[in-house]
Write a protein that holds these residues in place. Sequence first.
Motif, PDB file in Angstrom:
ATOM      1  N   ASN A 121       0.791  -1.206  -0.080  1.00 42.26           N
ATOM      2  CA  ASN A 121       0.079  -0.187   0.366  1.00 42.26           C
ATOM      3  C   ASN A 121       0.847   1.368  -0.044  1.00 42.26           C
ATOM      4  O   ASN A 121       2.028   1.251   0.192  1.00 42.26           O
ATOM      5  N   SER A 122       0.232   2.231  -0.130  1.00 39.89           N
ATOM      6  CA  SER A 122       0.902   3.559  -0.433  1.00 39.89           C
ATOM      7  C   SER A 122       1.731   4.022   1.034  1.00 39.89           C
ATOM      8  O   SER A 122       2.698   4.352   0.849  1.00 39.89           O
ATOM      9  N   LEU A 178       4.858   2.238   1.365  1.00 42.55           N
ATOM     10  CA  LEU A 178       6.012   2.560   0.369  1.00 42.55           C
ATOM     11  C   LEU A 178       6.445   3.911   0.756  1.00 42.55           C
ATOM     12  O   LEU A 178       7.903   4.048   0.804  1.00 42.55           O
ATOM     13  N   GLU A 179       5.878   4.868   1.163  1.00 41.21           N
ATOM     14  CA  GLU A 179       6.349   6.009   1.662  1.00 41.21           C
ATOM     15  C   GLU A 179       7.192   5.816   2.848  1.00 41.21           C
ATOM     16  O   GLU A 179       8.282   6.745   2.974  1.00 41.21           O
ATOM     17  N   ILE A 238      -0.956   1.438  -6.004  1.00 41.86           N
ATOM     18  CA  ILE A 238      -0.280   2.503  -5.742  1.00 41.86           C
ATOM     19  C   ILE A 238       0.229   3.324  -7.152  1.00 41.86           C
ATOM     20  O   ILE A 238       0.963   2.706  -7.863  1.00 41.86           O
ATOM     21  N   GLN A 239      -0.209   4.510  -7.034  1.00 44.70           N
ATOM     22  CA  GLN A 239       0.247   5.414  -8.395  1.00 44.70           C
ATOM     23  C   GLN A 239       1.105   6.292  -7.846  1.00 44.70           C
ATOM     24  O   GLN A 239       0.905   7.481  -7.898  1.00 44.70           O
ATOM     25  N   GLN A 240       2.277   5.799  -7.620  1.00 45.96           N
ATOM     26  CA  GLN A 240       3.400   7.006  -7.332  1.00 45.96           C
ATOM     27  C   GLN A 240       4.645   6.795  -8.198  1.00 45.96           C
ATOM     28  O   GLN A 240       4.996   5.648  -8.521  1.00 45.96           O
TER      29      GLN A 240
END
Length: 184
Positions: A73-74, A77-78, A97-99
């Motif tokens: 999940n985002s 990742l962050e 996740i669109q990063q």
Amino acid sequence: MEKVIISGFGGQGVLFTGKLLAFTGMVTGKHVSWIPSYGPEMRGGTANCSVIISEKEITSPIVNQCTTLLALNSPSLEKFQDSVETNGKILFDGSMIQQMKPEGLPVEWLAINTKPLADELGTNSLLNMILLGAFIKETTILSIDDLYKGMEEMIGNKKPERLKLNKKALEIGFQWKERTNAYV
């Protein structure tokens, strides 16, 4: 030596994935450590674990810098992207996740488009196994056959139908590049 952080929401199979990875390393004769970490919430809270698999004795089970991050999940990742060693790998669910890769981050950035891969299985509950299969493809510490063996020993005859589905998800993840190109 492979030092892995696996992270996501509770209920995504984060701890199971790490435990399976460590167990597989153990049954193939490697040195391993597995440290789970999760909040008081069960499903929906955050969960992560660190796994070390090594040919040599592990002097410390603490993973401050990992060679690979598996992010489901985002927020994961962050939180952990800066914990990946230079030239390490970040594998994440590119469907959820669109990063973009942060500028200057010296790692291999692998967005695994899990949605069409999970559609092949008819369920979204095995995204963790798809990412684990992709991890096995992208690293050399274990083989896909090692993982099948570890899963068979860990799960045993408790849930044969689940074992078969998990193996299929691993296989799909292992072939992610070839299968994803088919959807482009």
